[in-house]
Each structure stands twice: as structure tokens, then as C-alpha cells.
Design a protein around this motif. Structure first.
Motif, short mmCIF file in Angstrom:
data_model
loop_
_atom_site.label_atom_id
_atom_site.label_comp_id
_atom_site.label_asym_id
_atom_site.label_seq_id
_atom_site.Cartn_x
_atom_site.Cartn_y
_atom_site.Cartn_z
N UNK A 210 0.84 -1.20 0.00
CA UNK A 210 0.00 0.00 0.00
C UNK A 210 0.87 1.25 0.00
N UNK A 211 0.32 2.35 -0.50
CA UNK A 211 0.99 3.64 -0.40
C UNK A 211 1.39 4.20 -1.74
N UNK A 212 2.50 4.92 -1.73
CA UNK A 212 3.01 5.57 -2.94
C UNK A 212 4.52 5.37 -3.02
N UNK A 213 4.95 4.58 -4.00
CA UNK A 213 6.40 4.39 -4.15
C UNK A 213 7.05 5.69 -4.63
N UNK A 214 6.36 6.43 -5.47
CA UNK A 214 6.90 7.70 -5.97
C UNK A 214 7.23 8.67 -4.85
N UNK A 215 6.44 8.65 -3.77
CA UNK A 215 6.69 9.51 -2.61
C UNK A 215 7.54 8.82 -1.55
N UNK A 216 7.97 7.59 -1.83
CA UNK A 216 8.74 6.77 -0.89
C UNK A 216 7.99 6.64 0.44
N UNK A 217 6.74 6.24 0.31
CA UNK A 217 5.88 6.05 1.47
C UNK A 217 5.01 4.82 1.22
N UNK A 218 5.56 3.63 1.50
CA UNK A 218 4.85 2.37 1.24
C UNK A 218 4.90 1.48 2.47
#
Length: 198
Positions: A131-139
């Protein structure tokens, strides 16, 4: 200048299997190869010791990636599945091409679950959801067998002194005791391949 890692060591005498099984392992992931003209990753433990590396030559296809330990021994091979619907990656032990230990598939159904990036399975049983956003480095890697308990997390890294952010090329990978650090790193590499343009 702020350092990515506290110190540099070419080899890591102490393997990750020796870590405290009751505590999370915090790794610093640098999206940069140690070799010239290569694309890859360099991964350090909390002591600044090199523990994992990935070195891919720039002009080689990115369909076959090998996760190595500090001395260059292959730990896991990550290969894109040919002729599959969607983005699917297979993880093999060492450099073998038989019996994948994991399969990761990119979530393409954005209508039902917008936060889910990928599903990880073994022998057709779903093990993890990312889950999250790999682009924002928040997974977060959530264990489906343990009521979606967090087993690993990708977070942005900030400098200890001055609060300077490193950017997207340097981030933390926090691995809980329930997951092997090499598996968490393999899933990080797969996410990087799936969401490379973001």
C-alpha cells in the motif's frame, strides 16, 4: 556534506541473519550502483556496513535483476514474467530459474483499491499487499496472513543533523522481524521497476 551512510565498509562480516530477531532492521537504500556506468542499488545497515547491492549495466535490459550480498554473491533473482497480463515479476532463490519463491503483480484495478500498489503471492496464495506511494517513498508491505500487519515500510530518509531531506534516491527500508530483509529488498526493487517513471 551530509552522508548517505555513517561509514563505508566494502564487506559486511556480520550477516543480516545475525540481527536481533525481536527488533526491526533499518536499512538505508541508495538508488545508485557502486560500479561506474551501472544502474542499481546500494544498501547499508544501521552501522553503515554494506549489506546488499544491485549492479545492472545501463544498456542491459531490466528484465533480469540479481540482488547480491556485500561480497557479490547472488541472493535472489528477480525476473519479469514474459507474456503476462499486467506487470508481473518472479523472485527466485539465488540465480536459479526454477520454482519461484514469490510472484509480485502490479495492481491495475484502481477503482476498487486506490492505495494498493501490488500483490505478492507464493504458489497462488496471497502473502502480502503493498500500500501507499512508491513515488513519494511512502509504502507499507502488509501481511495478509496476519490481518494486514505491517511487515516492512519504505520511508523518506532525513539527515540526522539539520533535517535535510535526501530526495527520492535515498530512503529507509524498515523490516520487521517477521520478514526476511532480502525479501523486503527484492520487493523494493520490484516496486522501483513497476513505478520507475513516477
Amino acid at each position: 556534506m551530509t552522508k548517505v551512510h555513517p561509514k563505508f565498509s566494502n564487506t559486511c562480516d556480520q550477516s543480516l541473519s545475525d540481527y536481533n530477531k525481536a527488533a526491526a532492521v533499518v536499512l538505508t537504500v541508495w538508488k545508485k550502483s557502486l560500479l561506474f556506468n551501472c544502474d542499481g542499488f546500494t544498501v547499508y545497515n544501521s552501522n553503515g556496513d554494506l549489506v546488499f547491492r544491485v549492479d545492472n549495466y545501463m544498456n542491459c535490459p531490466r528484465d533480469n535483476i540479481v540482488l547480491m550480498d556485500a561480497s557479490g554473491l547472488p541472493l535472489l533473482s528477480i525476473r519479469r514474467k514474459k507474456l503476462s497480463l499486467g506487470d508481473c515479476w518472479m523472485v527466485y532463490d539465488g540465480e536459479t530459474e526454477r520454482d519461484p519463491i514469490l510472484t509480485a503483480r502490479k495492481n491495475v484495478n484502481i477503482i476498487t483499491n486506490r492505495r494498493s500498489l501490488a500483490w505478492v503471492s507464493a504458489k497462488k496464495t496471497v502473502l502480502y499487499e503493498v500500500d501507499g506511494s512508491y513515488g513519494q517513498r511512502s509504502c507499507k508491505i502488509l501481511d495478509e496472513r496476519r490481518n494486514k500487519k505491517k511487515t516492512a515500510e519504505i520511508k523518506r530518509k532525513e539527515a540526522v543533523v539539520g533535517g535535510v531531506a535526501f530526495g527520492k534516491d535515498v530512503f529507509k527500508l524498515i523490516v520487521e522481524p517477521e520478514m526476511e530483509p532480502r525479501v523486503a529488498m527484492a520487493l523494493t526493487i520490484i516496486l522501483d521497476q513497476m513505478f520507475r517513471s513516477y
